[in-house]
Design a protein around this motif. Structure first.
Motif, PDB file in Angstrom:
ATOM      1  N   TYR A 240       0.829  -1.201   0.000  1.00  0.00           N
ATOM      2  CA  TYR A 240       0.000   0.000   0.000  1.00  0.00           C
ATOM      3  C   TYR A 240       0.870   1.261   0.000  1.00  0.00           C
ATOM      4  N   LEU A 241       1.838   1.316   0.889  1.00  0.00           N
ATOM      5  CA  LEU A 241       2.721   2.488   0.958  1.00  0.00           C
ATOM      6  C   LEU A 241       3.557   2.622  -0.309  1.00  0.00           C
ATOM      7  N   LEU A 242       4.054   1.488  -0.798  1.00  0.00           N
ATOM      8  CA  LEU A 242       4.902   1.502  -1.990  1.00  0.00           C
ATOM      9  C   LEU A 242       4.140   2.045  -3.193  1.00  0.00           C
ATOM     10  N   ARG A 243       2.889   1.601  -3.344  1.00  0.00           N
ATOM     11  CA  ARG A 243       2.111   1.997  -4.507  1.00  0.00           C
ATOM     12  C   ARG A 243       1.500   3.392  -4.350  1.00  0.00           C
ATOM     13  N   THR A 244       1.034   3.712  -3.150  1.00  0.00           N
ATOM     14  CA  THR A 244       0.283   4.956  -2.949  1.00  0.00           C
ATOM     15  C   THR A 244       1.195   6.180  -2.910  1.00  0.00           C
ATOM     16  N   TYR A 245       2.375   6.038  -2.293  1.00  0.00           N
ATOM     17  CA  TYR A 245       3.214   7.217  -2.057  1.00  0.00           C
ATOM     18  C   TYR A 245       4.579   7.165  -2.731  1.00  0.00           C
ATOM     19  N   LEU A 246       5.145   5.989  -2.921  1.00  0.00           N
ATOM     20  CA  LEU A 246       6.545   5.892  -3.364  1.00  0.00           C
ATOM     21  C   LEU A 246       6.687   5.615  -4.853  1.00  0.00           C
ATOM     22  N   CYS A 247       5.580   5.582  -5.562  1.00  0.00           N
ATOM     23  CA  CYS A 247       5.615   5.300  -7.003  1.00  0.00           C
ATOM     24  C   CYS A 247       6.366   4.008  -7.294  1.00  0.00           C
ATOM     25  N   ASN A 248       6.165   3.038  -6.383  1.00  0.00           N
ATOM     26  CA  ASN A 248       6.744   1.691  -6.510  1.00  0.00           C
ATOM     27  C   ASN A 248       8.270   1.674  -6.494  1.00  0.00           C
ATOM     28  N   ASN A 249       8.862   2.679  -5.880  1.00  0.00           N
ATOM     29  CA  ASN A 249      10.329   2.731  -5.769  1.00  0.00           C
ATOM     30  C   ASN A 249      10.755   2.183  -4.406  1.00  0.00           C
ATOM     31  N   GLU A 250      11.242   0.947  -4.393  1.00  0.00           N
ATOM     32  CA  GLU A 250      11.642   0.317  -3.139  1.00  0.00           C
ATOM     33  C   GLU A 250      12.933   0.896  -2.568  1.00  0.00           C
ATOM     34  N   ASN A 251      13.648   1.686  -3.381  1.00  0.00           N
ATOM     35  CA  ASN A 251      14.918   2.268  -2.926  1.00  0.00           C
ATOM     36  C   ASN A 251      14.760   3.686  -2.381  1.00  0.00           C
ATOM     37  N   THR A 252      13.530   4.101  -2.158  1.00  0.00           N
ATOM     38  CA  THR A 252      13.292   5.423  -1.561  1.00  0.00           C
ATOM     39  C   THR A 252      14.056   5.529  -0.238  1.00  0.00           C
ATOM     40  N   VAL A 253      14.679   6.683  -0.005  1.00  0.00           N
ATOM     41  CA  VAL A 253      15.524   6.880   1.177  1.00  0.00           C
ATOM     42  C   VAL A 253      14.669   6.982   2.441  1.00  0.00           C
ATOM     43  N   VAL A 254      15.071   6.238   3.482  1.00  0.00           N
ATOM     44  CA  VAL A 254      14.423   6.295   4.791  1.00  0.00           C
ATOM     45  C   VAL A 254      15.496   6.658   5.817  1.00  0.00           C
ATOM     46  N   LYS A 255      15.267   7.735   6.566  1.00  0.00           N
ATOM     47  CA  LYS A 255      16.201   8.171   7.607  1.00  0.00           C
ATOM     48  C   LYS A 255      15.537   7.997   8.956  1.00  0.00           C
TER      49      LYS A 255
END
Length: 302
Positions: A240-255
C-alpha cells in the motif's frame, strides 16, 4: 446214438442263448436296480466364491427316490435344486446323498470378501493461503496449498474466471467484502475464502489545506508502518505504501532518528522482524512535481 449226441447243436445254441439272456438281465438289473456313487448326476457351481456370493446346486439323478444336500456348514436341504450362501470363509465339502445310500462330494472354496480401503486420510486437503484483508488496488497473492493439478480461481469481483494457476495475484478495483472461490480437479466442491478490501486513501480528492493534506499523508504513512511493526500483514501494508506514495520505488531513502539511513524495502523488512518498535513521527518529502515521496524521516523507539 444218445439224445445229447443227436441234439448237440441245438443244446449248444440253447446254452449260448441262455447265457446271453442272463447277461442281458444282469446288465438290466445293474442299470435299473444296482447303482453306485458314479451314477449320481449333481451340479455345484461355482467351486470358488466369496462370502455372501451365491452357490448354485442341482440334482438330476434319475433313479433317486430321496435326496439330501449337506453344505458342510451345518445346513442341509431336501430340495433338488436351489441356492446357498456361506457366512464364513473356508474349505467346504458339499455332499449330495441319494436314497440314504449313495453319496457324492463337491469341494467348494469360500474366501473372505475384501473390505474397500478407506480414503487416504493422509492426502492433503486443499486450502487457500491468502490474507483476509487488503487495500484497494493492492496486489493480493492467493496460493493453493494442494496436491491437485488443475486450479480455477474466481476472486468475486468480475464474476468471471480470473486465473488457472496454482498461485495467482489479483488487485481489487473496488472496496468491499468478497468471496474467493477455488475449484480443483480433486473435489466437486469449491474451496472458499473471504477477504475484505479497504478503500485506498487519496489525499488529492479531499478539499483540505496543504498543511492538512501533508499531515494526513504523514499519519497514514505512520499508521501502516506501525502495523508492520506490530506484526500484521506485511504485504498488505508494505505494498500500500509503496504503490500509494513511493511510485513503486523500493529504494526510496528512509532516515531513522536523524542518523540511520536505509532504503524503504530494507527498513520495512527490518521493522517486520525487529518487532515492538513504536513509530512516533513520520515526515514525508515529495519530489518537485508532488507526485512521489523521495525521502521519509522517521522517529521511533522501543
Amino acid at each position: 446214438m444218445n439224445y445229447f449226441q443227436k441234439n448237440k447243436k441245438n443244446i449248444i445254441i440253447g446254452v449260448i442263448a441262455t447265457l446271453l439272456t442272463a447277461a442281458l438281465v444282469a446288465l438290466w438289473l445293474q442299470k435299473k436296480v444296482i447303482h453306485s456313487a458314479d451314477d449320481i448326476v449333481g451340479v455345484v457351481y461355482p467351486s470358488t466364491l466369496k462370502v455372501g456370493d451365491t452357490l448354485l446346486f442341482e440334482d438330476k439323478t434319475q433313479f433317486a427316490k430321496t435326496k439330501r444336500w449337506n453344505f458342510g456348514d451345518g445346513t442341509t436341504t431336501d430340495k433338488s435344486s436351489g441356492i446357498h450362501f456361506y457366512n464364513k470363509p473356508g474349505y467346504y465339502q458339499v455332499t449330495l446323498i441319494i436314497d440314504n445310500k449313495y453319496s457324492k462330494s463337491f469341494p467348494v472354496m469360500v474366501s473372505a470378501r475384501t473390505i474397500p480401503k478407506p480414503a487416504d486420510s493422509t492426502k492433503m486437503r486443499t486450502v487457500i493461503d491468502a490474507q483476509t484483508q487488503a487495500m484497494q488496488f493492492e496486489n493480493v497473492q492467493f496460493r493453493a496449498i494442494s496436491d491437485a493439478r488443475q486450479f480455477t480461481w474466481k476472486f468475486g469481483e468480475t464474476g468471471n474466471i480470473d486465473s488457472k494457476d496454482k498461485m495467482a495475484i489479483y488487485s481489487y478495483k473496488k472496496p468491499g467484502d468478497y468471496v474467493v472461490t477455488l475449484y480443483t480437479d480433486e473435489s466437486a466442491e469449491p474451496i472458499l475464502h473471504q477477504i475484505k478490501i479497504l478503500p485506498a486513501y487519496d489525499a488529492l480528492k479531499e478539499e483540505v489545506t496543504v498543511e492538512d493534506a501533508y499531515a494526513k499523508i504523514d499519519n497514514d504513512f505512520k499508521y501502516h508502518l506501525q502495523q508492520i511493526a506490530n506484526g500484521n500483514s506485511f504485504n498488505m501494508h508494505y505494498n500500500y505504501l509503496l504503490r500509494t506514495y513511493l511510485c513503486n520505488n523500493e529504494n526510496t531513502v528512509v532516515k531513522v532518528n536523524d542518523s540511520k539511513v536505509n532504503n524503504f524495502y530494507m527498513y520495512c523488512a527490518g521493522l517486520q522482524f525487529d518487532k515492538n518498535n513504536v513509530i512516533q513521527t513520520v515526515k514525508v518529502n515529495f519530489d518537485d512535481a508532488q507526485n512521489c515521496v523521495t525521502k521519509v524521516d522517521i522517529n521511533q523507539s522501543k
